[in-house]
Design a protein around this motif. Structure first.
Motif, PDB file in Angstrom:
ATOM      1  N   LYS A  39       2.969   2.532  -2.247  1.00 39.24           N
ATOM      2  CA  LYS A  39       3.324   1.546  -1.468  1.00 39.24           C
ATOM      3  C   LYS A  39       4.549   0.912  -1.767  1.00 39.24           C
ATOM      4  CE  LYS A  39       1.442  -3.191  -0.060  1.00 39.24           C
ATOM      5  NZ  LYS A  39       1.808  -3.581   1.457  1.00 39.24           N
ATOM      6  N   GLY A  40       5.902   1.066  -0.835  1.00 43.03           N
ATOM      7  CA  GLY A  40       6.781   0.150  -1.381  1.00 43.03           C
ATOM      8  C   GLY A  40       8.365   0.739  -1.863  1.00 43.03           C
ATOM      9  N   GLU A  41       7.734   2.453  -1.828  1.00 47.85           N
ATOM     10  CA  GLU A  41       8.484   3.156  -1.658  1.00 47.85           C
ATOM     11  C   GLU A  41       9.608   3.124  -0.376  1.00 47.85           C
ATOM     12  OE1 GLU A  41       8.766   7.170  -4.005  1.00 47.85           O
ATOM     13  OE2 GLU A  41       6.782   6.858  -3.143  1.00 47.85           O
ATOM     14  N   VAL A  42      10.573   3.891  -0.039  1.00 43.97           N
ATOM     15  CA  VAL A  42      11.086   4.078   0.785  1.00 43.97           C
ATOM     16  C   VAL A  42      11.936   5.949   0.438  1.00 43.97           C
ATOM     17  CG1 VAL A  42      13.466   3.487   2.063  1.00 43.97           C
ATOM     18  CG2 VAL A  42      12.955   1.949   0.537  1.00 43.97           C
ATOM     19  N   GLU A 194      17.254  -4.745   3.594  1.00 38.34           N
ATOM     20  CA  GLU A 194      16.953  -6.219   2.714  1.00 38.34           C
ATOM     21  C   GLU A 194      15.491  -5.602   3.702  1.00 38.34           C
ATOM     22  OE1 GLU A 194      18.046  -9.373   6.002  1.00 38.34           O
ATOM     23  OE2 GLU A 194      20.585  -9.584   5.145  1.00 38.34           O
ATOM     24  N   LEU A 195      14.563  -5.121   4.802  1.00 32.50           N
ATOM     25  CA  LEU A 195      13.563  -5.074   4.576  1.00 32.50           C
ATOM     26  C   LEU A 195      12.860  -4.347   2.680  1.00 32.50           C
ATOM     27  CD1 LEU A 195      13.284  -3.554   8.230  1.00 32.50           C
ATOM     28  CD2 LEU A 195      11.885  -6.133   7.299  1.00 32.50           C
ATOM     29  N   ALA A 196      13.528  -3.436   2.988  1.00 29.76           N
ATOM     30  CA  ALA A 196      13.163  -2.384   1.463  1.00 29.76           C
ATOM     31  C   ALA A 196      13.406  -2.967   0.373  1.00 29.76           C
ATOM     32  CB  ALA A 196      14.494  -1.174   1.601  1.00 29.76           C
ATOM     33  N   GLU A 197      14.573  -4.212   0.034  1.00 27.47           N
ATOM     34  CA  GLU A 197      14.842  -4.623  -0.537  1.00 27.47           C
ATOM     35  C   GLU A 197      13.456  -5.411  -0.747  1.00 27.47           C
ATOM     36  OE1 GLU A 197      17.896  -6.206  -0.045  1.00 27.47           O
ATOM     37  OE2 GLU A 197      19.136  -4.763  -1.230  1.00 27.47           O
ATOM     38  N   THR A 201       7.549  -0.572   2.639  1.00 29.25           N
ATOM     39  CA  THR A 201       7.171   0.542   2.676  1.00 29.25           C
ATOM     40  C   THR A 201       8.582   1.313   3.650  1.00 29.25           C
ATOM     41  OG1 THR A 201       4.873   0.818   1.885  1.00 29.25           O
ATOM     42  CG2 THR A 201       6.133   3.117   3.117  1.00 29.25           C
ATOM     43  N   CYS A 202       8.890   2.105   3.427  1.00 26.22           N
ATOM     44  CA  CYS A 202       9.769   2.160   5.294  1.00 26.22           C
ATOM     45  C   CYS A 202       9.644   4.985   5.133  1.00 26.22           C
ATOM     46  CB  CYS A 202      10.950   2.138   4.928  1.00 26.22           C
ATOM     47  SG  CYS A 202      11.239  -0.289   5.090  1.00 26.22           S
TER      48      CYS A 202
END
Length: 253
Positions: A39-42, A194-197, A201-202
């Motif tokens: 979770k939270g990784e790109v 901005e979403l990633a920051e 999770t992308c």
């Protein structure tokens, strides 16, 4: 196999693929793809056209069924015949190369449609959230504009806001800048950055190598349906180990 909600915690991967195979007729598009992410990784998936990148992320969202292997999102098997696909797509949002906006609906109406008509949520709450998302993607003042009145970059940002309106846990981006003029690419990439920051999770399929190097925690290079090589961006771009990777990067960097 049951589609009941599994026990999942943030200590486990939010997305897991194991030995995923997919064919269209006699054409084998994915030939044993495996990876996982927290979770939270790109992560960014790169590779030549026809290497299976878009099919891969469509399989994660159950838009394309796999032939064998396993895909799990928050511990739930995506290929389970009893899976509630609506529940999955609330968790996993997707933005495509083509914006797919309804031309007869305003930007605000496009963003509101799924929460209103699919999730049957309260109109006032949905509209308030949609207006906040319009602001988030920097389209203040465009609420009442129709897609035909917006630039490609603006339409793509509406598409991103529309996907976010479902409050997903994971966002999939399939070549979302490929159809854009160079001038409008940056505004879309800024929105994704901005979403990633913010911790979304992308998974991005992209040809924007500079952006991939900047935003991704991990790069996966696919060719002919397999992951040829993967690693952190600094290592991947500076010292690729596989000859096929080196050949690909030499052509695009």
């Amino acid at each position: 196999m049951s589609a009941a909600a599994p026990t999942w915690t943030a200590e486990r991967p939010i997305v897991e693929l194991h030995d995923v195979h997919k064919s269209f007729g006699t054409v084998e598009v994915l030939r044993g793809v495996s990876f996982s992410m927290m979770k939270g990784e790109v992560i960014c998936v790169i590779g030549p056209s026809g290497s299976g990148k878009s099919t891969l992320i469509r399989c994660i969202n159950a838009l394309v069924p796999i032939n064998r292997g396993s895909i799990r999102v928050e511990g739930q098997e995506v290929n389970d015949p009893a899976l509630d696909k609506l529940a999955l797509r609330r968790k996993v949002g997707m933005v495509f190369q083509q914006y797919n906006l309804f031309p007869h609906k305003t930007a605000l109406q496009n963003i509101m449609m799924a929460p209103l008509h699919v999730l049957k949520q309260d109109r006032r709450e949905v509209e308030e959230r949609a207006r906040l998302l319009i602001r988030k993607v920097r389209l203040d003042g465009k609420e009442d504009s129709y897609p035909g009145e917006l630039s490609g970059g603006q339409q793509q940002r509406v598409a991103i806001a529309r996907s976010l309106a479902m409050r997903p846990q994971v966002m999939l981006f399939d070549e979302v800048t490929a159809a854009l003029d160079p001038e409008t690419v940056k505004e879309v990439l800024n929105t994704i950055r901005e979403l990633a920051e913010e911790g979304m999770t992308c998974i991005l399929v992209t040809h924007e190598m500079g952006f991939a190097r900047e935003i991704a925690g991990h790069i996966y290079f696919t060719d002919r349906g397999v992951i040829v090589e993967h690693g952190p961006p600094a290592e991947f771009f500076a010292s690729p180990k596989d000859e096929r990777t080196r050949q690909f990067l030499s052509q695009i960097l």
